[in-house]
Design a protein around this motif. Sequence first.
Motif, PDB file in Angstrom:
ATOM      1  N   SER A  18       0.832  -1.207   0.000  1.00 49.67           N
ATOM      2  CA  SER A  18       0.000   0.000   0.000  1.00 49.67           C
ATOM      3  C   SER A  18       0.867   1.257   0.000  1.00 49.67           C
ATOM      4  O   SER A  18       2.081   1.200   0.135  1.00 49.67           O
ATOM      5  CB  SER A  18      -0.930  -0.017   1.210  1.00 49.67           C
ATOM      6  OG  SER A  18      -0.192  -0.234   2.395  1.00 49.67           O
ATOM      7  N   LYS A  19       0.210   2.388  -0.171  1.00 50.41           N
ATOM      8  CA  LYS A  19       0.913   3.672  -0.231  1.00 50.41           C
ATOM      9  C   LYS A  19       1.539   4.020   1.123  1.00 50.41           C
ATOM     10  O   LYS A  19       1.300   3.341   2.116  1.00 50.41           O
ATOM     11  CB  LYS A  19      -0.062   4.769  -0.687  1.00 50.41           C
ATOM     12  CG  LYS A  19      -0.530   4.602  -2.139  1.00 50.41           C
ATOM     13  CD  LYS A  19      -1.361   5.802  -2.599  1.00 50.41           C
ATOM     14  CE  LYS A  19      -1.845   5.607  -4.036  1.00 50.41           C
ATOM     15  NZ  LYS A  19      -2.617   6.789  -4.516  1.00 50.41           N
ATOM     16  N   VAL A  20       2.290   5.110   1.162  1.00 48.33           N
ATOM     17  CA  VAL A  20       3.086   5.358   2.367  1.00 48.33           C
ATOM     18  C   VAL A  20       2.288   5.941   3.537  1.00 48.33           C
ATOM     19  O   VAL A  20       2.625   5.708   4.695  1.00 48.33           O
ATOM     20  CB  VAL A  20       4.355   6.192   2.033  1.00 48.33           C
ATOM     21  CG1 VAL A  20       4.010   7.555   1.468  1.00 48.33           C
ATOM     22  CG2 VAL A  20       5.279   6.333   3.233  1.00 48.33           C
ATOM     23  N   PHE A  21       1.171   6.655   3.231  1.00 45.52           N
ATOM     24  CA  PHE A  21       0.395   7.227   4.347  1.00 45.52           C
ATOM     25  C   PHE A  21      -1.086   6.847   4.317  1.00 45.52           C
ATOM     26  O   PHE A  21      -1.896   7.398   5.047  1.00 45.52           O
ATOM     27  CB  PHE A  21       0.533   8.760   4.367  1.00 45.52           C
ATOM     28  CG  PHE A  21       1.960   9.219   4.526  1.00 45.52           C
ATOM     29  CD1 PHE A  21       2.679   8.893   5.673  1.00 45.52           C
ATOM     30  CD2 PHE A  21       2.588   9.974   3.533  1.00 45.52           C
ATOM     31  CE1 PHE A  21       4.001   9.313   5.833  1.00 45.52           C
ATOM     32  CE2 PHE A  21       3.901  10.394   3.687  1.00 45.52           C
ATOM     33  CZ  PHE A  21       4.615  10.058   4.833  1.00 45.52           C
ATOM     34  N   CYS A  22      -1.471   5.934   3.404  1.00 45.16           N
ATOM     35  CA  CYS A  22      -2.864   5.473   3.372  1.00 45.16           C
ATOM     36  C   CYS A  22      -2.877   4.025   2.895  1.00 45.16           C
ATOM     37  O   CYS A  22      -1.839   3.467   2.578  1.00 45.16           O
ATOM     38  CB  CYS A  22      -3.706   6.358   2.441  1.00 45.16           C
ATOM     39  SG  CYS A  22      -3.205   6.269   0.706  1.00 45.16           S
ATOM     40  N   SER A  23      -4.071   3.417   2.827  1.00 47.91           N
ATOM     41  CA  SER A  23      -4.095   1.990   2.493  1.00 47.91           C
ATOM     42  C   SER A  23      -4.392   1.718   1.020  1.00 47.91           C
ATOM     43  O   SER A  23      -4.633   0.579   0.637  1.00 47.91           O
ATOM     44  CB  SER A  23      -5.114   1.278   3.385  1.00 47.91           C
ATOM     45  OG  SER A  23      -6.361   1.909   3.243  1.00 47.91           O
ATOM     46  N   CYS A  24      -4.329   2.765   0.172  1.00 47.52           N
ATOM     47  CA  CYS A  24      -4.492   2.530  -1.272  1.00 47.52           C
ATOM     48  C   CYS A  24      -3.377   1.624  -1.774  1.00 47.52           C
ATOM     49  O   CYS A  24      -2.270   1.658  -1.267  1.00 47.52           O
ATOM     50  CB  CYS A  24      -4.398   3.852  -2.033  1.00 47.52           C
ATOM     51  SG  CYS A  24      -5.791   4.927  -1.771  1.00 47.52           S
ATOM     52  N   ARG A  25      -3.707   0.849  -2.808  1.00 41.46           N
ATOM     53  CA  ARG A  25      -2.695  -0.050  -3.380  1.00 41.46           C
ATOM     54  C   ARG A  25      -1.576   0.737  -4.040  1.00 41.46           C
ATOM     55  O   ARG A  25      -1.795   1.748  -4.686  1.00 41.46           O
ATOM     56  CB  ARG A  25      -3.338  -0.972  -4.426  1.00 41.46           C
ATOM     57  CG  ARG A  25      -4.223  -2.040  -3.835  1.00 41.46           C
ATOM     58  CD  ARG A  25      -4.924  -2.790  -4.946  1.00 41.46           C
ATOM     59  NE  ARG A  25      -3.951  -3.498  -5.785  1.00 41.46           N
ATOM     60  CZ  ARG A  25      -3.574  -4.751  -5.573  1.00 41.46           C
ATOM     61  NH1 ARG A  25      -4.096  -5.418  -4.576  1.00 41.46           N
ATOM     62  NH2 ARG A  25      -2.703  -5.331  -6.357  1.00 41.46           N
ATOM     63  N   ASN A  35      -6.710   3.933  -7.680  1.00 38.90           N
ATOM     64  CA  ASN A  35      -6.061   3.718  -6.379  1.00 38.90           C
ATOM     65  C   ASN A  35      -5.918   5.048  -5.644  1.00 38.90           C
ATOM     66  O   ASN A  35      -4.808   5.551  -5.443  1.00 38.90           O
ATOM     67  CB  ASN A  35      -4.683   3.077  -6.566  1.00 38.90           C
ATOM     68  CG  ASN A  35      -4.779   1.643  -7.062  1.00 38.90           C
ATOM     69  OD1 ASN A  35      -5.750   0.951  -6.772  1.00 38.90           O
ATOM     70  ND2 ASN A  35      -3.795   1.210  -7.813  1.00 38.90           N
ATOM     71  N   ILE A  36      -7.041   5.620  -5.280  1.00 39.70           N
ATOM     72  CA  ILE A  36      -7.003   6.907  -4.579  1.00 39.70           C
ATOM     73  C   ILE A  36      -8.020   6.896  -3.437  1.00 39.70           C
ATOM     74  O   ILE A  36      -8.966   6.110  -3.451  1.00 39.70           O
ATOM     75  CB  ILE A  36      -7.306   8.092  -5.539  1.00 39.70           C
ATOM     76  CG1 ILE A  36      -8.649   7.891  -6.243  1.00 39.70           C
ATOM     77  CG2 ILE A  36      -6.191   8.259  -6.557  1.00 39.70           C
ATOM     78  CD1 ILE A  36      -9.082   9.071  -7.093  1.00 39.70           C
ATOM     79  N   CYS A  37      -7.794   7.760  -2.453  1.00 46.02           N
ATOM     80  CA  CYS A  37      -8.703   7.844  -1.306  1.00 46.02           C
ATOM     81  C   CYS A  37      -8.614   9.256  -0.717  1.00 46.02           C
ATOM     82  O   CYS A  37      -7.756  10.033  -1.118  1.00 46.02           O
ATOM     83  CB  CYS A  37      -8.342   6.789  -0.259  1.00 46.02           C
ATOM     84  SG  CYS A  37      -6.893   7.214   0.721  1.00 46.02           S
ATOM     85  N   PRO A  38      -9.453   9.583   0.241  1.00 44.21           N
ATOM     86  CA  PRO A  38      -9.404  10.944   0.812  1.00 44.21           C
ATOM     87  C   PRO A  38      -8.036  11.337   1.381  1.00 44.21           C
ATOM     88  O   PRO A  38      -7.672  12.508   1.342  1.00 44.21           O
ATOM     89  CB  PRO A  38     -10.471  10.890   1.921  1.00 44.21           C
ATOM     90  CG  PRO A  38     -11.450   9.880   1.425  1.00 44.21           C
ATOM     91  CD  PRO A  38     -10.611   8.824   0.746  1.00 44.21           C
ATOM     92  N   VAL A  39      -7.245  10.342   1.862  1.00 46.87           N
ATOM     93  CA  VAL A  39      -5.941  10.704   2.451  1.00 46.87           C
ATOM     94  C   VAL A  39      -4.965  11.163   1.369  1.00 46.87           C
ATOM     95  O   VAL A  39      -4.400  12.252   1.452  1.00 46.87           O
ATOM     96  CB  VAL A  39      -5.336   9.519   3.254  1.00 46.87           C
ATOM     97  CG1 VAL A  39      -3.944   9.879   3.772  1.00 46.87           C
ATOM     98  CG2 VAL A  39      -6.259   9.143   4.407  1.00 46.87           C
ATOM     99  N   CYS A  40      -4.792  10.329   0.336  1.00 45.54           N
ATOM    100  CA  CYS A  40      -3.805  10.710  -0.680  1.00 45.54           C
ATOM    101  C   CYS A  40      -4.341  11.812  -1.602  1.00 45.54           C
ATOM    102  O   CYS A  40      -3.569  12.418  -2.341  1.00 45.54           O
ATOM    103  CB  CYS A  40      -3.289   9.498  -1.458  1.00 45.54           C
ATOM    104  SG  CYS A  40      -4.546   8.424  -2.161  1.00 45.54           S
ATOM    105  N   MET A  41      -5.649  12.081  -1.547  1.00 47.50           N
ATOM    106  CA  MET A  41      -6.198  13.188  -2.332  1.00 47.50           C
ATOM    107  C   MET A  41      -6.239  14.488  -1.518  1.00 47.50           C
ATOM    108  O   MET A  41      -6.678  15.519  -2.019  1.00 47.50           O
ATOM    109  CB  MET A  41      -7.620  12.855  -2.819  1.00 47.50           C
ATOM    110  CG  MET A  41      -7.664  11.791  -3.897  1.00 47.50           C
ATOM    111  SD  MET A  41      -6.723  12.253  -5.379  1.00 47.50           S
ATOM    112  CE  MET A  41      -5.194  11.426  -5.030  1.00 47.50           C
TER     113      MET A  41
END
Length: 475
Positions: A18-25, A35-41
Amino acid sequence: MYQTFIGLEIHIHLITNSKVFCSCRNEFGAEPNTNICPVCMGYPGVLPSLNAEAVRKSYQVCMALDCTLNETAIFERKNYFYPDMPKNYQISQFAFPFGINGFFDIDLGGGTVKRIRIHDVHLEEDAGKMIHSGGVSFLDYNRAGTPLLEIVTEPDLASGEEAEIFLQQFRQMVRYLGVTDGNMEEGSMRCDANVSINEQGKGLGIKTEVKNLNSSRFVNKALEYEIKRHTKVISAGGTIIQETRLWDEDRNVTRSMRTKESSNDYRYFPEPDLPPYLPDKDFLQEVRESLVELPLARKGRFMSEYALSESSAAFVTGEKEIADFFEKMVQHGVAPQTAARWLSGDVQKQLNLSGESLKASALTPERLSRLLVMVEDGKISRDAAKKVLAAIFTENEEPEKLVKDLGLEQVSNKEDLEKVVSEIVNAHEKVAEAIRNGADKQIGFLMGQVMKATAGKANPKIAQQLIKNNIFKQG
Ligand code: ADP
Ligand code: ZN
Ligand code: MG
C-alpha cells in the motif's frame, strides 16, 4: 584545467502493498485514478498513518549505505503548488531524515574502488502523473502518495561516466536488497544530476541541475554536455546561472527550465499529523540481521573463493537471483567456472528467447546441476546438454527424462564402441596408415566417421582412445 563536481539525487519507488500514508494499493499500470482515497487526495479532516514496510525498506537502504541513523526522524511538509500534488504539500523529511552521512563504494574495475559520500536518505511521498495529450492535460493520481525514498550524494563524482557507473551499481544494490525494481524507464528509479566546475583547488562552483533523465546513459550524456557548456562559459570569462535544466533526448542538449528555487521557497515545517519517528532498537537490530551480502562484496568473494575472473564474477553477481543460483550449482558439485560459463552463455540465451526471468523459468539449480554432471560423467555430450537445456525451458521436465526422450544418451559402452571403431578403421585403411606415419590430424576424420555411425552419440573421449588403440595395435 577545471575540476568537476557531480552530486546525484536519486529517487527509488519502494515495493510495498500500500501507499506510504494510506491503504491505497501501490501498483504500477492500474486504470487511472482507481487507487485513490481521501488521504492521498488531501481531503480535509483525514489523517496520514505511516506504512511500516516502507519504513523497514528505508532503513535497509540506510544501513546498506552505512548511514548514521537519526535517533528521531521527523516528517515535514514541503509546500508547493502544482496540479500533480493534490494536497499542495508533499510529506517528506528535511532536517532530521532517517539516515545521514553514509557512503557507497563504486567499483571502477581492476580493483579500483571510489568512495562516494551519501549526504542523506529520506522517505517521502510521490506525486501524481500528468499526461499531456492534444493540448489537454490529464491527471492520474494513482502514484500520488506512493513511497519514494530519496538518496542524496555529496558532489564526489567527477565525470558523466562515474555518475553512470554509480547509478548502475546503486541500482544493482537496491535490487539485491529487494526494496525496489529500479526500473528507470517506468520511473521506479529516477535521478536528478547536479554539476559544477571550478579551477583546481577552489572548491565547488556554481551548479546546474539536470532533470528528466530516465536512463543512466542519459545521465552520463547530459552531464558531459553540461561540463562542456560550463567550461565554455567560464573560459570566456562568464558565470554560470544556477538553474534547473531539462535533458532533451532528441536533440542531445540540455535546456533551461527554471532558475532554481531554494529550500526557503518550500516553507518546510514539521508535519503536525505525524509524530516524530523513533526507531526501536530491536527493530533496527532485526533489519540489520536481515541484510544480504551486497554486490561488490559478493563479487570480491566470488573471485577469491571460486577463482572466477573479474568479468565472470561481475556477470554472476550482477543480479542476486543469478548469484544465488550459481552458489547452489556449486553446492551441487558443478565446477565454478563451468557454472559461470553456462549461466552467462546458454542459460542467458534461453532466457532471452523465452523472455522469462530465471526465477519464473522452469530451470532450477538442481536441474541444471544434474544436467552438467551428466556431461562431466560422459553420459551426454555438451551439444546434447544444450538441447536438453532448451527442452527444460519448453517442456518443464527433468533432465534425465529429456535425455531419454530425445535419445541423447552417449554410447560409452566400450564393447559397442569398439565394434563401430574397428569397422571404420578397416574401411579407411589408408587413413589409418597415414596416422601411423604421424598424420595425427587425420584422427579427426575417423572421429567424424564414428560420430556419423553413432548419430553423434559416441562419447568423444572414449571413441578417440579406442581409435588410437585400434590403429596402433594393428601397426
Ligand atoms: P539544493 O539546495 O539546490 O537542492 P543541495 O545542497 O541540497 O542543493 O544539493 C543537491 C545535490 O547537488 C546534492 O547531490 C549535492 O551533492 C549536489 N551539489 C550541491 N552543490 C553542488 C555544487 N556546487 N556542484 C555540484 N554539485 C552540487
Ligand atoms: Zn490513498
Ligand atoms: Mg536539495
